[in-house]
Write an enzyme that holds these catalytic residues in place. Structure first.
Site, PDB file in Angstrom:
ATOM      1  N   GLU A 130       0.830  -1.188   0.000  1.00 18.58           N
ATOM      2  CA  GLU A 130       0.000   0.000   0.000  1.00 18.58           C
ATOM      3  C   GLU A 130       0.868   1.243   0.000  1.00 18.58           C
ATOM      4  O   GLU A 130       1.904   1.289   0.657  1.00 18.58           O
ATOM      5  CB  GLU A 130      -0.890  -0.012   1.232  1.00 18.58           C
ATOM      6  N   CYS A 435      -2.068   6.778   9.266  1.00 16.68           N
ATOM      7  CA  CYS A 435      -0.952   6.095   9.927  1.00 16.68           C
ATOM      8  C   CYS A 435      -1.420   4.843  10.654  1.00 16.68           C
ATOM      9  O   CYS A 435      -2.386   4.891  11.408  1.00 16.68           O
ATOM     10  CB  CYS A 435      -0.327   6.988  10.989  1.00 16.68           C
TER      11      CYS A 435
HETATM   12  N1  SAH Z   1       7.510   1.180  11.007  1.00 16.41           N
HETATM   13  C1  SAH Z   1       7.865   2.541  11.070  1.00 16.41           C
HETATM   14  C2  SAH Z   1       7.191   3.368  10.009  1.00 16.41           C
HETATM   15  C3  SAH Z   1       5.759   3.046   9.693  1.00 16.41           C
HETATM   16  S1  SAH Z   1       4.586   3.424  10.948  1.00 16.41           S
HETATM   17  C4  SAH Z   1       7.597   3.109  12.443  1.00 16.41           C
HETATM   18  O1  SAH Z   1       6.922   2.456  13.227  1.00 16.41           O
HETATM   19  O2  SAH Z   1       8.109   4.186  12.738  1.00 16.41           O
HETATM   20  C5  SAH Z   1       4.499   5.204  10.834  1.00 16.41           C
HETATM   21  C6  SAH Z   1       3.995   5.880  12.098  1.00 16.41           C
HETATM   22  O3  SAH Z   1       2.638   5.535  12.337  1.00 16.41           O
HETATM   23  C7  SAH Z   1       4.766   5.488  13.357  1.00 16.41           C
HETATM   24  O4  SAH Z   1       5.144   6.630  14.083  1.00 16.41           O
HETATM   25  C8  SAH Z   1       3.748   4.688  14.158  1.00 16.41           C
HETATM   26  O5  SAH Z   1       3.984   4.799  15.529  1.00 16.41           O
HETATM   27  C9  SAH Z   1       2.460   5.325  13.725  1.00 16.41           C
HETATM   28  N2  SAH Z   1       1.270   4.493  13.908  1.00 16.41           N
HETATM   29  C10 SAH Z   1       1.163   3.160  13.819  1.00 16.41           C
HETATM   30  N3  SAH Z   1      -0.108   2.765  14.016  1.00 16.41           N
HETATM   31  C11 SAH Z   1      -0.834   3.883  14.241  1.00 16.41           C
HETATM   32  C12 SAH Z   1      -2.215   4.138  14.478  1.00 16.41           C
HETATM   33  N4  SAH Z   1      -3.113   3.157  14.517  1.00 16.41           N
HETATM   34  N5  SAH Z   1      -2.614   5.421  14.626  1.00 16.41           N
HETATM   35  C13 SAH Z   1      -1.725   6.436  14.543  1.00 16.41           C
HETATM   36  N6  SAH Z   1      -0.417   6.251  14.296  1.00 16.41           N
HETATM   37  C14 SAH Z   1       0.031   4.989  14.159  1.00 16.41           C
END
Ligand code: SAH
Ligand code: SF4
Length: 444
Positions: A130, A435
Site C-alpha cells: 500500500e 498512519c
Molecule cells: N515502522 C515505522 C514506520 C511506519 S509506521 C515506524 O513504526 O516508525 C508510521 C507511524 O505511524 C509510526 O510513528 C507509528 O507509531 C504510527 N502508527 C502506527 N499505528 C498507528 C495508528 N493506529 N494510529 C496512529 N499512528 C500509528
C-alpha cells in the site's frame, strides 16, 4: 537464477546475467541504476552510454514496457526482451479515494518475488503493498522547511464512524498508467492539478514484524521485504498517476507506510539512492520513520548527507514502562539507547530529528505524559521536534482515540516547554489510509 545483490554503493539488485532466463522467470530492469545498466549493456556489446538512456527511460520518462523506449534501437529492445528482461515497475491495481483527497493505492510488486509462480495473479497476497498520496501533506512536515506553511492545531473533521466504510473507486490502473509515454505526457499537461504540494507515504515491507500493539500493519506479520525497485517503484508509479512535474511540484516522501524500513536496510537505502540519483528527488524532502531499530540508526548515521533522508523515531511513550507495553521492541532497544543512537546522526544545519508520538486515549495522552516527554527531549539535548498523531482506530485493536481536549493540552504542554510540536492530520481515515491503518483493507 537472479540473486539479489545490493551493495553499499550501488543499487544493483539482480546479478547481471545475460544467460537466457529459465522458462517463466523474468529479469526486472526497474531497480537497476544507470551504472548497472551501462555495465550490462557493455557486456552485450553496446556502448555504455546506452545505460544512461535506459535509466532515463525508466526513471524520468516512466516507461512501463521495453518497447516504449524509443531512444533505444528497435533491435536492442528486441534483444533485451529475448533475454527475458522486462521493465517490471510496480503497478497501481486499485485506488481508494478519501473524501479529503487522499488516495490509497494497492500496488502490485512482482520483481522481488522470484519464487512467485509465473501464472500467479499480480495482486496475490505477498506481492501487493500500500502506498498513500496526500495532496497538500498531512502537517507532519511542519517546522522543517519543507511544508511551505506552519500547521494549525486543528482537530480532525472526519467522524470516527467513517472508518467502517470503504469506497472502492476503481480497479483500473490510474491516470496515465499503462498509456504510451507520449500520450501520458499530453495527459499530464492537460490534467488540472488541485494541489500545490503533496506527500507520498511509501512502504518498505509487506507487513511488519515489529508488533506494535496499536498498529494494524502489525497484524499481518512480516510477509516479505520489498526490493529497492519495489520501494522506489511505488513512488514512480504514483508520480506517473498524478503527473508530478520534477522541479515544479513540491513533493515530499515519507517512508512511513507498511513495514519497518530499518529491518530492510539495504534495500531501503538502495531505493533512496535510486530516487535521488535516477529519479531526481531530494533526500532533504524525504523522511524515514523507524520504530527504533538501533543498529539501523547507527548505519544511517554513516550515510553521506547527499543521500540521507531525514530521520523520525517513533517514541510513542513517555517512559520505558509504557513504551514496552505498547511496543515490545522497547525491551531490546529502550529509550536511552534510541537517544544515544540518534545523537550519532550528523545533522544538516536547521535539521531536527522528529519524534513521533501516537496519542492513545488514557494510555499516552495524559498531561503528566506530556511533561515527561518534554523533560526527556530537553535532557537529550537533541535538536528535535515532536509530531503528535492521534491514534487511528482499526478493527479489533483495543485502544481509544484521545479526546480533542487531551490533544490540545498535550500539545500546549510541549509548546510551553519550548519544544516544536506539530499535530499530524489523520489523512484518509475513511479509506484506512491513515498512519497505522495500512493492512490491505479491501471492501467491495
Ligand atoms: N515502522 C515505522 C514506520 C511506519 S509506521 C515506524 O513504526 O516508525 C508510521 C507511524 O505511524 C509510526 O510513528 C507509528 O507509531 C504510527 N502508527 C502506527 N499505528 C498507528 C495508528 N493506529 N494510529 C496512529 N499512528 C500509528
Ligand atoms: Fe511496524 Fe511501524 Fe506498525 Fe510498529 S508502527 S508494527 S514498526 S509498521
Amino acid at each position: 537464477m537472479l540473486t539479489p545483490a545490493v551493495t553499499r554503493e550501488s543499487s544493483h539488485l539482480v546479478r547481471l546475467d545475460s544467460a537466457a532466463p529459465a522458462s517463466g522467470s523474468r529479469k526486472p530492469l526497474f531497480g537497476l541504476d544507470a551504472v548497472a545498466l551501462a555495465a550490462y549493456l557493455e557486456k552485450i556489446g553496446q556502448p555504455s552510454w546506452r545505460g544512461q538512456q535506459l535509466a532515463h527511460a525508466l526513471y524520468r520518462q516512466w516507461v512501463t514496457e521495453i518497447d516504449e523506449i524509443s531512444t533505444l534501437p528497435r533491435k536492442l529492445r528486441q534483444a533485451l526482451a529475448a533475454e527475458g528482461w522486462v521493465v517490471d515497475r510496480p503497478q497501481i491495481v486499485q485506488v481508494f479515494r478519501s473524501v479529503d483527497g487522499t488516495e490509497r493505492y494497492l500496488i502490485a510488486c512482482q520483481n522481488g518475488n522470484p519464487g512467485r509462480p509465473p501464472d500467479a495473479p499480480p495482486d496475490s497476497y505477498a506481492d501487493t503493498v500500500e502506498t498513500v498520496w496526500m495532496p497538500d501533506g498531512d502537517g507532519g512536515d511542519g517546522g522543517d522547511q519543507t511544508d511551505g506553511k506552519e500547521l494549525q492545531a486543528t482537530w480532525p473533521v472526519l467522524p470516527v464512524g467513517a472508518v467502517t466504510k470503504i469506497r472502492k473507486i476503481s480497479s483500473q490502473p490510474g491516470l496515465g498508467v499503462g498509456l504510451p509515454v507520449t500520450q501520458r505526457k499530453t495527459q499530464r499537461k492537460t490534467q488540472r492539478k488541485t494541489w500545490t504540494r503533496a506527500t507520498i507515504c511509501v512502504s518498505s515491507q509487506v507487513g511488519c514484524a515489529v508488533n506494535c500493539q496499536f498498529c494494524l500493519t502489525a497484524r499481518l506479520g512480516l510477509l516479505r521485504n520489498l526490493t529497492a525497485g519495489e520501494i522506489a517503484g511505488q513512488v514512480v508509479a504514483v508520480m506517473a498517476r498524478q503527473g508530478v512535474e520534477l522541479g515544479r511540484d513540491r513533493l515530499n516522501l515519507v517512508f512511513m507506510g507498511m513495514g519497518e524500513p530499518f529491518l530492510n536496510y539495504d534495500h531501503f537505502m538502495a531505493a533512496v539512492r535510486l530516487l535521488v540519483r535516477e529519479v531526481g528527488l531530494s533526500p532533504q524532502r524525504m523522511t524515514v520513520s523507524t520504530s527504533g531499530i538501533v543498529p539501523g540508526i547507527e548505519r544511517f548515521a554513516q550515510e553521506p548527507l547527499e543521500l540521507r533522508p531525514k530521520l523520525a523515531i517513533s517514541l510513542n511513550a513517555p517512559n520505558d514502562e509504557v513504551r514496552t507495553a505498547i511496543m515490545p521492541i522497547n525491551r531490546k532497544w529502550p529509550i536511552h539507547a534510541l537517544i544515544e543512537a540518534a545523537r550519532r546522526v550528523p545533522l544538516r544545519s536547521n535539521e531536527r530529528i522528529t519524534f513521533e508520538y501516537v496519542l492513545l486515549g488514557g494510555v499516552t495522552d495524559q498531561p503528566e505524559h506530556a511533561k515527561e516527554v518534554a523533560r526527556l527531549i530537553r535532557r537529550s539535548g537533541l535538536p528535535a521536534k515532536v509530531n503528535l498523531i492521534a491514534w487511528n482506530p482499526g478493527p479489533d485493536i483495543d485502544y481509544a482515540m484521545p479526546s480533542p481536549e487531551a490533544v490540545d493540552v498535550f500539545q500546549e504542554i510541549l509548546a510551553v516547554a519550548g519544544i516544536p510540536v506539530y499535530l499530524r492530520q489523520p489523512r484518509g481515515r475513511d479509506i484506512y489510509a491513515a498512519c497505522g491503518q495500512l493492512k490491505r483493507t479491501i471492501e467491495e
